[in-house]
Design an enzyme around this catalytic site. Structure first.
Site, PDB file in Angstrom:
ATOM      1  N   PHE A   1     -63.766  -7.647  58.753  1.00 26.83           N
ATOM      2  CA  PHE A   1     -63.249  -6.386  58.104  1.00 26.83           C
ATOM      3  C   PHE A   1     -61.964  -5.919  58.667  1.00 26.83           C
ATOM      4  CE2 PHE A   1     -62.940  -1.867  57.868  1.00 26.83           C
ATOM      5  CZ  PHE A   1     -63.363  -1.831  56.462  1.00 26.83           C
TER       6      PHE A   1
ATOM      7  N   ASP B   1     -56.204  -9.050  64.480  1.00 26.18           N
ATOM      8  CA  ASP B   1     -56.481  -7.542  63.834  1.00 26.18           C
ATOM      9  C   ASP B   1     -57.277  -6.908  65.153  1.00 26.18           C
ATOM     10  OD1 ASP B   1     -57.775  -5.187  63.117  1.00 26.18           O
ATOM     11  OD2 ASP B   1     -58.451  -5.960  61.181  1.00 26.18           O
TER      12      ASP B   1
ATOM     13  N   LYS C   1     -57.216   2.880  65.189  1.00 24.06           N
ATOM     14  CA  LYS C   1     -58.088   3.378  66.076  1.00 24.06           C
ATOM     15  C   LYS C   1     -57.975   4.280  67.115  1.00 24.06           C
ATOM     16  CE  LYS C   1     -62.364   1.548  63.358  1.00 24.06           C
ATOM     17  NZ  LYS C   1     -62.155   0.723  62.538  1.00 24.06           N
TER      18      LYS C   1
END
Ligand SMILES: *Cc1c(COP(=O)(O)O)cnc(C)c1O
Length: 396
Positions: A129, A216, A245
């Site tokens: 993702f 990532d 995040k």
């Protein structure tokens, strides 16, 4: 009905929160919830962290925004701090994870064109993702995220996750590859933890072929796995790292970090962002980086992880419907043998916030400030819910 003017991009739970403190949230009716998801790996330091609150309050009263056409001293400091904790050399600030990955993808393409590669191609993984923009949803290895948005972006090839041989095979046949983009642990994909030599193996393949290793760390970074970034546990240094995040503990901020041959790819005019790295976002990021290091928060992660995962394994032992409990730092997945999305609402009713991803995986991303008592409460409540759920007849 409230919310009727919102585009229905989320199947939202019927609860809204008014206030938070540490690992606890209070809803608009005054009911309290133990937060084991932290806004999906965002509030790593818990809600209303005093250090972050003070930093953004001070900054809001001083200066919110100027522009990237001027120097931004706080952005320079945040870049220094991020490089110091990561071993990277240069930072581009943006506002989200998808944007951080867009920056990484653009770096890889420019890097390729500078080496006269006509169709610079990035290897991405099954189950990955990487975000919801056109390039990052293309990089994402989940057809549900892509369906209906064709044509997708060119320049990606896919390999199975945790399979070094598959990447070596691509290297043999594809001369246009310029980079590998990969999560150190797949989050949305279902808390999938690769073998310990995976990142080092990818590093070796990238070195052999002159490719960029791009990690990532949007979900795995900012202390979630017990070190600032996950790669720091694997003896590997990437060429590019993306994060977001947890970087602002709730203030939107993302970053793309680079070093070595990737550090100086962008020149003026190649990339930009109006808001990226503004004084407010950078004050938050600086406070987060400082708090994560000073307060020994990251040092507690291995013991907390073991307490939660160990407790769940113990309480759920002998339940044939529980396939596996996997954990790496504060990413914990309870894999069931059947779809279990209904558990999210049931847990919420029981005063516990969890997530289900990849249909059958209960995902826990607790804030790192969980106490031992919070951990034990999570184990007790969740295992009771899971046992009850597994005792029900399976819907036909
Ligand atoms: C959440 C996430 C993203 C996307 O971040 P946004 O801020 O939602 O754009 C990308 N990659 C990973 C690994 C993520 O967990």
């Amino acid at each position: 009905m409230a919310g009727e003017h919102l585009m229905p991009t989320y199947a939202r739970q019927a609860v809204g929160f008014a206030q938070g403190e540490g690992a606890w949230l209070t809803d608009t009716d005054g009911k309290r919830y133990l937060d084991a998801i932290a806004g999906i790996a965002v509030c790593n330091l818990g809600h209303a962290h005093p250090g972050v609150t003070a930093a953004i309050t001070r900054q809001a009263a001083t200066l919110l925004h100027t522009s990237n056409v001027y120097r931004i001293p706080l952005q320079e400091q945040a870049a220094d701090a991020l490089c110091a904790v990561s071993g990277m050399e240069k930072v581009f600030f943006c506002n989200s994870g998808a944007e951080a990955n867009e920056a990484a993808i653009k770096i890889a393409r420019l890097y390729g064109h500078k080496r006269d590669i006509a169709v610079p191609t990035i290897i991405v993984m099954e189950g990955a993702f990487h975000g919801r923009t056109m390039a990052t949803l293309t990089a994402t290895g989940n057809r549900k995220v892509q369906a209906g948005f064709e044509p997708l972006v060119q320049g990606f090839v896919r390999a199975p996750y945790n399979d070094l041989e598959a990447v070596r095979q691509i290297a043999k046949h594809n001369r246009e590859v310029v980079a590998v983009l990969v999560e150190p642990v797949q989050g949305e994909g279902g808390v999938v933890i690769p073998s310990d030599d995976y990142l080092a193996g990818l590093r070796a393949i990238c070195d052999e072929h002159g490719w960029l290793l791009m990690l990532d760390e949007i979900q795995t970074g900012n202390g979630r796995l017990g070190t600032y970034f996950a790669y720091q546990q694997q003896g590997v240094q990437p060429d590019v790292v993306t994060t977001a995040k947890g970087l602002g503990n709730g203030v939107p901020v993302g970053a793309c970090l680079a070093r070595g041959k990737a550090a100086d790819i962008f020149a003026p005019g190649n990339h930009g962002s109006t808001f990226g790295g503004n004084p407010l976002a950078c004050a938050a990021a600086l406070a987060v980086i400082e708090a994560l290091q000073k307060e020994g928060v990251m040092a507690r992660v291995p013991a907390l992880s073991a307490r939660i995962a160990g407790g769940l394994r113990e309480h759920l032992a002998g339940e044939p419907g529980v396939t596996e409990v996997r954990n790496k730092g504060m990413m914990i997945g309870v894999v069931l043998d059947r779809p279990c999305g209904v558990l999210v609402a049931r847990a919420k009713d029981a005063g516990l916030l969890i997530n289900v991803t990849a249909d059958k995986v209960i995902r826990l991303l607790p804030p790192l400030v969980f106490t031992d008592a919070d951990a034990d409460l999570l184990v007790a409540k969740l295992s009771a819910l899971v046992r009850e759920f597994l005792a029900e007849p399976v819907a036909a």
